[in-house]
Design a protein around this motif. Structure first.
Motif, mmCIF file in Angstrom:
data_model
loop_
_atom_site.group_PDB
_atom_site.id
_atom_site.type_symbol
_atom_site.label_atom_id
_atom_site.label_comp_id
_atom_site.label_asym_id
_atom_site.label_seq_id
_atom_site.Cartn_x
_atom_site.Cartn_y
_atom_site.Cartn_z
ATOM 1 N N ASN A 219 50.286 16.437 31.244
ATOM 2 C CA ASN A 219 49.257 16.293 32.264
ATOM 3 C C ASN A 219 49.823 16.812 33.579
ATOM 4 O O ASN A 219 50.935 16.440 33.961
ATOM 5 N N ILE A 220 49.080 17.662 34.258
ATOM 6 C CA ILE A 220 49.518 18.211 35.539
ATOM 7 C C ILE A 220 48.492 17.829 36.590
ATOM 8 O O ILE A 220 47.308 18.192 36.477
ATOM 9 N N GLU A 221 48.925 17.113 37.613
ATOM 10 C CA GLU A 221 48.021 16.709 38.678
ATOM 11 C C GLU A 221 48.060 17.707 39.825
ATOM 12 O O GLU A 221 49.131 18.141 40.260
ATOM 13 N N VAL A 222 46.880 18.067 40.315
ATOM 14 C CA VAL A 222 46.766 18.909 41.494
ATOM 15 C C VAL A 222 45.811 18.226 42.474
ATOM 16 O O VAL A 222 45.095 17.303 42.108
ATOM 17 N N ILE A 223 45.805 18.677 43.710
ATOM 18 C CA ILE A 223 44.863 18.163 44.706
ATOM 19 C C ILE A 223 43.716 19.160 44.777
ATOM 20 O O ILE A 223 43.874 20.271 45.295
ATOM 21 N N ALA A 224 42.570 18.776 44.239
ATOM 22 C CA ALA A 224 41.460 19.717 44.115
ATOM 23 C C ALA A 224 40.158 18.966 43.908
ATOM 24 O O ALA A 224 40.143 17.756 43.677
ATOM 25 N N SER A 225 39.058 19.694 43.993
ATOM 26 C CA SER A 225 37.760 19.173 43.585
ATOM 27 C C SER A 225 37.547 19.550 42.125
ATOM 28 O O SER A 225 38.277 20.391 41.581
ATOM 29 N N HIS A 226 36.557 18.958 41.497
ATOM 30 C CA HIS A 226 36.255 19.327 40.110
ATOM 31 C C HIS A 226 35.704 20.747 40.040
ATOM 32 O O HIS A 226 36.148 21.566 39.227
ATOM 33 N N CYS A 227 34.747 21.033 40.905
ATOM 34 C CA CYS A 227 34.073 22.339 40.876
ATOM 35 C C CYS A 227 34.927 23.473 41.428
ATOM 36 O O CYS A 227 34.545 24.636 41.323
ATOM 37 N N LEU A 229 38.366 23.612 40.597
ATOM 38 C CA LEU A 229 39.610 23.669 39.830
ATOM 39 C C LEU A 229 39.947 25.069 39.328
ATOM 40 O O LEU A 229 41.116 25.453 39.286
ATOM 41 N N GLY A 230 38.949 25.845 38.950
ATOM 42 C CA GLY A 230 39.206 27.170 38.392
ATOM 43 C C GLY A 230 39.681 28.189 39.397
ATOM 44 O O GLY A 230 40.123 29.293 39.019
ATOM 45 N N VAL A 231 39.615 27.835 40.706
ATOM 46 C CA VAL A 231 40.084 28.754 41.753
ATOM 47 C C VAL A 231 41.080 28.075 42.680
ATOM 48 O O VAL A 231 41.575 28.692 43.620
ATOM 49 N N ASN A 232 41.357 26.820 42.432
ATOM 50 C CA ASN A 232 42.315 26.097 43.268
ATOM 51 C C ASN A 232 43.694 26.737 43.122
ATOM 52 O O ASN A 232 44.184 26.914 42.005
ATOM 53 N N PRO A 233 44.347 27.129 44.219
ATOM 54 C CA PRO A 233 45.630 27.833 44.124
ATOM 55 C C PRO A 233 46.694 27.091 43.312
ATOM 56 O O PRO A 233 47.433 27.715 42.549
ATOM 57 N N ALA A 234 46.795 25.768 43.467
ATOM 58 C CA ALA A 234 47.794 25.022 42.704
ATOM 59 C C ALA A 234 47.472 25.052 41.214
ATOM 60 O O ALA A 234 48.359 25.239 40.377
ATOM 61 N N ALA A 235 46.192 24.870 40.873
ATOM 62 C CA ALA A 235 45.793 24.920 39.471
ATOM 63 C C ALA A 235 46.048 26.300 38.886
ATOM 64 O O ALA A 235 46.529 26.439 37.753
ATOM 65 N N VAL A 236 45.741 27.335 39.663
ATOM 66 C CA VAL A 236 45.954 28.709 39.204
ATOM 67 C C VAL A 236 47.444 28.972 38.994
ATOM 68 O O VAL A 236 47.843 29.635 38.019
ATOM 69 N N PHE A 237 48.275 28.457 39.891
ATOM 70 C CA PHE A 237 49.734 28.593 39.737
ATOM 71 C C PHE A 237 50.176 27.974 38.408
ATOM 72 O O PHE A 237 50.962 28.573 37.658
ATOM 73 N N ALA A 238 49.668 26.770 38.120
ATOM 74 C CA ALA A 238 50.051 26.082 36.886
ATOM 75 C C ALA A 238 49.559 26.838 35.660
ATOM 76 O O ALA A 238 50.275 26.961 34.660
ATOM 77 N N ILE A 239 48.337 27.368 35.724
ATOM 78 C CA ILE A 239 47.793 28.132 34.601
ATOM 79 C C ILE A 239 48.658 29.354 34.324
ATOM 80 O O ILE A 239 49.020 29.640 33.179
ATOM 81 N N ALA A 240 48.995 30.095 35.377
ATOM 82 C CA ALA A 240 49.816 31.295 35.222
ATOM 83 C C ALA A 240 51.186 30.946 34.648
ATOM 84 O O ALA A 240 51.722 31.669 33.798
ATOM 85 N N ASP A 241 51.754 29.848 35.104
ATOM 86 C CA ASP A 241 53.063 29.417 34.609
ATOM 87 C C ASP A 241 53.005 29.066 33.126
ATOM 88 O O ASP A 241 53.887 29.439 32.346
ATOM 89 N N ARG A 242 51.969 28.367 32.724
ATOM 90 C CA ARG A 242 51.827 27.960 31.327
ATOM 91 C C ARG A 242 51.600 29.165 30.409
ATOM 92 O O ARG A 242 52.178 29.263 29.337
ATOM 93 N N LEU A 243 50.741 30.076 30.838
ATOM 94 C CA LEU A 243 50.412 31.229 30.003
ATOM 95 C C LEU A 243 51.590 32.190 29.854
ATOM 96 O O LEU A 243 51.693 32.896 28.846
ATOM 97 N N ALA A 244 52.479 32.220 30.850
ATOM 98 C CA ALA A 244 53.580 33.186 30.837
ATOM 99 C C ALA A 244 54.700 32.810 29.876
ATOM 100 O O ALA A 244 55.609 33.612 29.643
#
Length: 269
Positions: A219-227, A229-244
């Protein structure tokens, strides 16, 4: 007894909080916060292209409830720039949950898997994350990993503000549930699985997005809204890290240096 042991004992004896949706304040704040996150995403877009690069494998991105591919276009565009074969589902808005829709999503997986010649990753936003997990359970041999964003992966719909609308459109038991599928949403698929969530989610209570700890779950917590999340910079950083991560060498998220400041350190229990 040590302090750590006492805290663990207290955690096991403390009664579990009953499922509930986010507060009305967080729900009303969603539109403004999401627009702010989208603006920040585009302001940082040149910088985001310096995130970890991909190896070209396919990434299927599934939209949230009532949303379509337009909502995931910014994320898919960035993932393409990072070197992935990122695609949307091309199935219109995410409204109905029936057998035909599940079959169509499986076709998306099959097509991307066959076209790229290797396992794919699935990123699902909100309800799209529920689909991502359930689809991976059906075809784990074709899925490399699953990443969900603010997804209601609890088996209790009381965690979300959208429960009534969902049931009005799909009934209490959608077709897949009547056929014995989608019965254990809290159970992670047999592939590496990441749940990205926010405690300030105005649609899905963060407790409904927590998955049980395991060797291939996190589980990865970020500071974001629900709507947002798909563009939140922290969430995007985590997505890129996981996919790489190299296929077969998945490891739990461990941001270092300044990057760690984007991710709250408080316990997700």
């Amino acid at each position: 007894m040590s302090t750590q042991a006492a805290m663990a004992d207290a955690a096991t004896t403390r009664p579990a909080m009953p499922p509930r949706p986010p507060s009305r304040f967080l729900a009303l704040a969603e539109p403004g916060r999401a627009l702010s996150e989208l603006a920040t995403f585009y302001a940082l877009r040149p910088l985001l292209t310096t995130l970890k690069k991909g190896d070209g494998h396919g990434v299927l991105v599934l939209p949230g409830f009532m949303a379509g591919d337009s909502s995931t276009r910014p994320l898919r565009s960035l993932l393409s720039d990072l070197g992935y074969d990122a695609v949307g589902w091309n199935l219109g808005r995410n409204v109905r949950v029936d057998n035909a829709r599940v079959a169509a999503m499986m076709d998306c997986i099959d097509e991307l898997y066959e076209r790229t010649g290797r396992k794919i990753s699935i990123v699902g936003w909100s309800l799209g994350g529920v689909f991502a997990r359930e689809l991976a359970k059906q075809a784990p041999e074709k899925v490399r990993q699953v990443i969900s964003l603010g997804s209601p992966i609890s088996d209790d719909r009381n965690h979300t503000n959208a429960a009534r609308l969902f049931e009005w459109l799909n009934g209490r038991e959608p077709e897949p549930m009547k056929d014995g599928r989608f019965q254990s949403l809290a159970e992670a698929p047999p592939v590496p699985t990441t749940s990205i969530l926010t405690k300030t989610d105005g649609v899905v209570h963060w407790r409904g997005s927590i998955q049980e700890a395991g060797p291939e779950t996190e589980n990865i917590e970020v500071i974001a809204s629900h709507c947002g999340l798909g563009v939140n910079p922290a969430a995007v950083f985590a997505i890129a890290d996981r996919l790489a991560q190299e296929e077969g060498k998945w490891a739990k998220f461990a941001p270092e240096g300044l990057a760690s400041l984007m991710f709250p350190s408080c316990s997700l229990h």
